[in-house]
Enzyme design. Structure first.
Site, mmCIF file in Angstrom:
data_model
loop_
_atom_site.group_PDB
_atom_site.id
_atom_site.type_symbol
_atom_site.label_atom_id
_atom_site.label_comp_id
_atom_site.label_asym_id
_atom_site.label_seq_id
_atom_site.Cartn_x
_atom_site.Cartn_y
_atom_site.Cartn_z
ATOM 1 N N ASN A 187 -10.244 -0.165 -0.178
ATOM 2 C CA ASN A 187 -8.781 -0.045 -0.218
ATOM 3 C C ASN A 187 -8.282 -0.501 -1.591
ATOM 4 O OD1 ASN A 187 -6.024 -0.289 0.066
ATOM 5 N ND2 ASN A 187 -6.097 -1.401 2.004
ATOM 6 N N HIS B 250 -3.542 7.085 3.014
ATOM 7 C CA HIS B 250 -3.929 5.798 2.434
ATOM 8 C C HIS B 250 -5.293 5.373 2.981
ATOM 9 C CE1 HIS B 250 -3.908 1.795 0.959
ATOM 10 N NE2 HIS B 250 -3.756 1.246 2.150
ATOM 11 N N CYS C 290 0.811 -1.229 0.000
ATOM 12 C CA CYS C 290 0.000 0.000 0.000
ATOM 13 C C CYS C 290 0.836 1.268 0.000
ATOM 14 C CB CYS C 290 -0.947 -0.003 1.194
ATOM 15 S SG CYS C 290 -2.151 -1.329 1.086
HETATM 16 O O1 UT7 Z 1 -3.842 -1.414 3.491
HETATM 17 C C1 UT7 Z 1 -2.997 -2.371 4.046
HETATM 18 C C2 UT7 Z 1 -3.137 -2.443 5.461
HETATM 19 N N1 UT7 Z 1 -4.375 -3.065 5.885
HETATM 20 C C3 UT7 Z 1 -5.043 -2.504 6.850
HETATM 21 O O2 UT7 Z 1 -4.688 -1.425 7.278
HETATM 22 C C4 UT7 Z 1 -6.204 -3.249 7.464
HETATM 23 C C5 UT7 Z 1 -6.105 -3.152 8.957
HETATM 24 N N2 UT7 Z 1 -7.139 -3.903 9.645
HETATM 25 C C6 UT7 Z 1 -8.431 -3.550 9.656
HETATM 26 O O3 UT7 Z 1 -8.830 -2.626 8.977
HETATM 27 C C7 UT7 Z 1 -9.353 -4.247 10.602
HETATM 28 O O4 UT7 Z 1 -8.594 -5.055 11.474
HETATM 29 C C8 UT7 Z 1 -10.427 -5.127 9.912
HETATM 30 C C9 UT7 Z 1 -11.428 -4.242 9.202
HETATM 31 C C10 UT7 Z 1 -9.771 -6.077 8.919
HETATM 32 C C11 UT7 Z 1 -11.182 -5.920 10.968
HETATM 33 O O5 UT7 Z 1 -11.742 -5.066 11.937
HETATM 34 P P1 UT7 Z 1 -11.509 -5.340 13.485
HETATM 35 O O6 UT7 Z 1 -12.252 -4.293 14.214
HETATM 36 O O7 UT7 Z 1 -10.037 -5.419 13.730
HETATM 37 O O8 UT7 Z 1 -12.227 -6.719 13.698
HETATM 38 P P2 UT7 Z 1 -11.651 -8.050 14.325
HETATM 39 O O9 UT7 Z 1 -10.800 -8.766 13.349
HETATM 40 O O10 UT7 Z 1 -11.079 -7.735 15.669
HETATM 41 O O11 UT7 Z 1 -12.983 -8.852 14.542
HETATM 42 C C12 UT7 Z 1 -13.994 -8.419 15.466
HETATM 43 C C13 UT7 Z 1 -15.181 -9.359 15.364
HETATM 44 C C14 UT7 Z 1 -14.768 -10.815 15.424
HETATM 45 O O12 UT7 Z 1 -15.805 -11.523 16.091
HETATM 46 P P3 UT7 Z 1 -15.666 -11.904 17.636
HETATM 47 O O13 UT7 Z 1 -14.428 -12.723 17.727
HETATM 48 O O14 UT7 Z 1 -15.546 -10.579 18.365
HETATM 49 O O15 UT7 Z 1 -16.931 -12.635 17.901
HETATM 50 C C15 UT7 Z 1 -14.714 -11.253 14.003
HETATM 51 O O16 UT7 Z 1 -14.937 -12.622 13.830
HETATM 52 O O17 UT7 Z 1 -15.820 -9.194 14.086
HETATM 53 C C16 UT7 Z 1 -15.836 -10.432 13.382
HETATM 54 N N3 UT7 Z 1 -15.629 -10.166 11.956
HETATM 55 C C17 UT7 Z 1 -16.608 -9.860 11.125
HETATM 56 N N4 UT7 Z 1 -17.937 -9.756 11.279
HETATM 57 C C18 UT7 Z 1 -18.674 -9.402 10.219
HETATM 58 C C19 UT7 Z 1 -14.460 -10.124 11.287
HETATM 59 N N5 UT7 Z 1 -14.665 -9.800 10.012
HETATM 60 C C20 UT7 Z 1 -16.004 -9.630 9.874
HETATM 61 C C21 UT7 Z 1 -16.827 -9.280 8.801
HETATM 62 N N6 UT7 Z 1 -18.165 -9.172 9.018
HETATM 63 N N7 UT7 Z 1 -16.350 -9.032 7.567
#
Ligand code: UT7
Length: 331
Positions: free
Chosen positions: A286, A256, A116
């Site tokens: 993204n 970004h 990125c």
């Molecule tokens: O550009 C390159 C760099 N990339 C980035 O900068 C991405 C950085 N990361 C992120 O943007 C975020 O970490 C994500 C958007 C990918 C995920 O968001 P998060 O707030 O970190 O969610 P998480 O992975 O901590 O998951 C929270 C909950 C989990 O459920 P439990 O364990 O709390 O029950 C996940 O299983 O949300 C669940 N979950 C989802 N639910 C609905 C994870 N993905 C999804 C989804 N839809 N797509």
């Protein structure tokens, strides 16, 4: 002292027509519009559907948009940097093909891959060449067909990424406009957290790698998020301090577009008013190498000569950094 600065003198962009909405993703994976919107700020993204078109197509269209907007003669371009994580093919640089296709017959070209941060690093390279006096017109294109490396059964990645391209032309400026300063960083620890396992020299493609879906992007989102927030905000704050910039004297944050929460955290650390934060993540998601030039292209009308722009990015590798640039023209 050398008083040649590298100014951006033209921008262009292209996104494909097909719109993939959060609602449509609800049919592919277990997710919902509310979760995606609140956790990322994304509402929809664009997808290049044609199976016979790669990132070069996106990049060519963005470059053509730039050429038309400013009536540029492509034969005058000296150099083309194609920032991408999704080249058309592993061998034969995509930028070379793009240069030929847009009529940049006197340019040399190559690809630059830093996930990125590819476009940000490309800005740095282009600026150094311009400042040195060696080249006069350098086209930097950021283009990614992310849909070609995304597993649409993996909700951790498929909700985030989209396809698109943007382009910026760099030229010498002796009035003080253009590139002012940069702070670029990288850390190899990152390759554990955001990667494609197979298809490179470490794990060449095989039936097994295909069966195991190892040609798709995998991400430990939580870890990447933490690194992104602290590092993107850190470098942006540092470049402000180093250049005696205040929240009032910064006109725009060009960050970004990976997650709205990461951008907001960066703006907060800089004490920037929301109105100064360029944002189009809701429409494109993204787009990896394309996010920064897509912002410039979408918001070109609002940028005024002399405006102070802070660019910031964070991506796989890890790669990240910040660039301070003075905008050179009114459109
Ligand atoms: O550009 C390159 C760099 N990339 C980035 O900068 C991405 C950085 N990361 C992120 O943007 C975020 O970490 C994500 C958007 C990918 C995920 O968001 P998060 O707030 O970190 O969610 P998480 O992975 O901590 O998951 C929270 C909950 C989990 O459920 P439990 O364990 O709390 O029950 C996940 O299983 O949300 C669940 N979950 C989802 N639910 C609905 C994870 N993905 C999804 C989804 N839809 N797509």
């Amino acid at each position: 002292m050398n008083n040649i600065k590298a100014a951006i003198t033209a921008v262009g962009s292209y996104v494909p027509d097909h719109v993939l909405t959060n609602k449509m993703l609800e049919d592919l994976v277990e997710t919902n519009d509310e979760w995606i919107t609140t956790r990322t700020g994304i509402k929809e993204r664009r997808i290049l559907k044609d199976p016979d078109k790669g990132s070069s197509y996106l990049g060519i269209r963005a470059a053509q948009d730039l050429i038309e907007r400013k009536n540029i003669d492509p034969a005058e371009i000296d150099m083309l940097i194609f920032a991408t994580t999704t080249p058309d093919m592993p061998v034969a640089a995509t930028g070379v093909y793009v240069a030929s296709k847009i009529g940049a017959v006197n340019a040399f070209a190559y690809d630059l891959q830093a996930a990125c941060s590819s476009f940000l690093y490309g800005m740095s390279t282009a600026s150094s060449y311009i400042e040195s006096g060696r080249y006069k017109k350098i086209l930097v294109i950021g283009a990614d067909k992310m849909s070609s490396i995304i597993n649409y059964e993996d909700r951790a990645t498929c909700i985030i990424f989209g396809d698109g391209a943007g382009a910026a032309l760099f030229e010498p400026n002796e009035e003080g406009y253009g590139f002012q300063d940069e702070y670029l960083r990288s850390d190899g620890i990152g390759r554990n957290f955001l990667k494609i396992d197979a298809g490179g020299s470490l794990l060449p493609a095989s039936h097994e790698t295909v069966d195991k879906k190892q040609h798709f992007v995998q991400q430990d989102g939580k870890t990447v998020f933490k690194f992104a927030v602290s590092n993107m905000a850190g470098v942006s704050e540092k470049i402000m301090k180093r250049n005696n910039l205040t929240p009032e004297s910064v006109d725009w944050l060009v960050a970004h577009q990976a997650n709205k929460r990461i951008i907001d955290a960066t703006a907060n650390r800089m004490n920037l008013d929301n109105s100064k934060v360029l944002m189009n993540i809701q429409r494109y998601g993204n787009t990896t190498s394309a996010t920064l030039p897509l912002l410039l292209s979408d918001f070109e009308n609002q940028l005024k000569q002399g405006d102070n722009l802070i660019f910031a990015s964070f991506g796989g590798g890890f790669t990240w950094g910040s660039i301070y640039l003075k905008w050179a023209y009114n459109s």
